[in-house]
Design an enzyme around this catalytic site. Sequence first.
Site, PDB file in Angstrom:
ATOM      1  N   ASP A 194       0.833  -1.256   0.037  1.00 30.87           N
ATOM      2  CA  ASP A 194      -0.113  -0.016   0.141  1.00 30.87           C
ATOM      3  C   ASP A 194       0.727   1.174  -0.047  1.00 30.87           C
ATOM      4  O   ASP A 194       1.971   1.423   0.799  1.00 30.87           O
ATOM      5  CB  ASP A 194      -0.752  -0.008   1.264  1.00 30.87           C
ATOM      6  N   GLU A 253      14.270 -15.794   0.260  1.00 27.19           N
ATOM      7  CA  GLU A 253      14.539 -16.757   1.046  1.00 27.19           C
ATOM      8  C   GLU A 253      13.669 -17.904   1.088  1.00 27.19           C
ATOM      9  O   GLU A 253      13.870 -19.065   1.404  1.00 27.19           O
ATOM     10  CB  GLU A 253      14.693 -16.458   2.463  1.00 27.19           C
TER      11      GLU A 253
HETATM   12  C1  GLC Z   1      -4.249   3.000  -0.807  1.00 28.60           C
HETATM   13  C2  GLC Z   1      -5.378   2.200  -0.552  1.00 28.60           C
HETATM   14  C3  GLC Z   1      -6.572   3.057  -0.167  1.00 28.60           C
HETATM   15  C4  GLC Z   1      -6.046   3.696   1.068  1.00 28.60           C
HETATM   16  C5  GLC Z   1      -4.913   4.442   1.120  1.00 28.60           C
HETATM   17  C6  GLC Z   1      -4.166   4.514   2.308  1.00 28.60           C
HETATM   18  O1  GLC Z   1      -4.256   4.071  -1.862  1.00 28.60           O
HETATM   19  O2  GLC Z   1      -5.902   1.644  -1.868  1.00 28.60           O
HETATM   20  O3  GLC Z   1      -7.811   2.251  -0.153  1.00 28.60           O
HETATM   21  O4  GLC Z   1      -7.347   4.484   1.677  1.00 28.60           O
HETATM   22  O5  GLC Z   1      -3.861   3.513   0.551  1.00 28.60           O
HETATM   23  O6  GLC Z   1      -3.926   3.376   3.202  1.00 28.60           O
END
Ligand code: GLC
Length: 563
Positions: free
Chosen positions: A223, A274
């Site tokens: 993310d 790993e």
């Molecule tokens: C990314 C995710 C989104 C979230 C953001 C903060 O863009 O896809 O859904 O709100 O990160 O974590």
Amino acid sequence: MSSTATAANMSPADRMADPNWWRQAAVYQIYPRSFSDSNADGLGDIRGITAKVPYLASLGIDAVWLSPFYPSALADGGYDVDDYRNVDPKLGSLADFDAMVAELHGAGIKLIADIVPNHSSNRHEWFREALAAPEGSSARDRYIFRDGQGPDGSLPPSDWESVFGGSAWQRSVDQDGTPGQWYLHLFAPEQPDLNWDNQEVRDDFLKTLRFWSDRGVDGFRVDVAHALTKDMTHPLPSKDELGSEGELQDGSHPFWDRDEVHEIYAQWRALFNEYTPPRTAVAEAWVHSSRRARYASPEGLGQAFNFDLLLADFDAEQFRAVITRNLAEAADSGASSTWVFSNHDVVRHATRYGLPKGGGREGRGQDGKAWLLNGGSAAELDLVTGTRRARAASLLMLALPGSAYLYQGEELGLPEVADIPDAARQDPTFFRNQGVDKGRDGCRVPLPWTAEGESFGFGDAGAHLPQPREFGAYSVESQEGDPSSTLELYRAALKLRRQLQTSEELTWISSADSVLHFTRPAGWQSVTNFGTEPIPLPAGTMLISSGPLDAGLLPADTTVWLS
Ligand code: GLC
């Protein structure tokens, strides 16, 4: 370009062991709270997913990408993680998770876990400790605390804005109840940014990656992968001095896409390697396309999302340019390309393609700010055209070399739900914009499984976001066995794709400007008519079509595969 063995010729066990399994994988994103509810609490859960493994296997996908399932107060749909090495009790237990992995693996389906390293939730024990600890303490150093400006520190350290709207700083309250320092949150205030200069933060994430890898997780979706490292040197630049996310190409932005972030991913890569087969990773990085290769390199995460197709209009010229550029970039980086039309952050593509071109989507906001949802007139939404185009685009995407990332419900042709009552909305984007940006709830409405009944078969206790009445007609039950349905189109296309994906080559065949025609190895051809008039089909045997032909001609907004 490198080639891979034909997935169709491999047994499920061989596919599971193949270190290149990800290169041409069809990956299906599950947003767990909206997939299937097994325990009648209105929220989808892990056992709900396990029960649907036969459905996933019948789709013909190679992997599931599971959006966050960790303990969370759901301030941002689970992207606010309280504990990185556990399962949200609302969704199940670690034992349920293990059972789900075993069931998926038994069906030859890999699991990619969403990992959220840029920020924890404000309920994470580290953040609680930070709030309880004095300024300058090691507990505070795991996050980004700064003194406020002004004589009494009552102004934020900078005028930076959060991605969801409003200030990117929140003032904390000291133990004695007096206002204290401010902490950085690029997203919601419930998502304090971690300090990746802190060794403990780095070590703890390695522990987390190992924890899930040891449990059989095959890969990670990272993310906001481009935000982890930050230059917080004072004085902080003002927002007017900052370039936009995805624009700068020199790594000079204080928090987006800094070069140092790749040191972290090199370490992660060493850990992934790993394992046998090595764990994979895909970066969610909204960076300039020239900077994507580093995230996708074999020394880094190995793959990165390109959202260029998602941001393009349904337009032959735009699609051709994006595909050509991304295949070249992927080849340069050593990765395979990624293709996405829909995910949990954007307006579903059946709706997007039914809106006027351009649709008011701009900048980072393109992901969630469709024009219809933000005040455009519903009268201008043409869902019939949108759906036809979405089917054509999806069939085109499934013919491309590289990984196709599908979002739950797109195989049903689900539209965006635009008219969720404000009182039912959950997305922080909506609340932090005083409702001006309606946010992302419209693509997160629970899936319809049956034509009738309580929440159309999602669960026995209703759906946590209201489903519109027409969802019944989109349900799995309504579409199953109907060869003209979107579900059967996806199933047939995914099955064929597995047989035909013998290498990563693509050759363009010259065609009219409004037509995209390319061949893949072994005589597999894909033709899409983006124009307005039917066109003759090239020679070949028809394999599949995204819509009916018109007296032997390929109609507008339609894709066919031929051999
Ligand atoms: C990314 C995710 C989104 C979230 C953001 C903060 O863009 O896809 O859904 O709100 O990160 O974590």
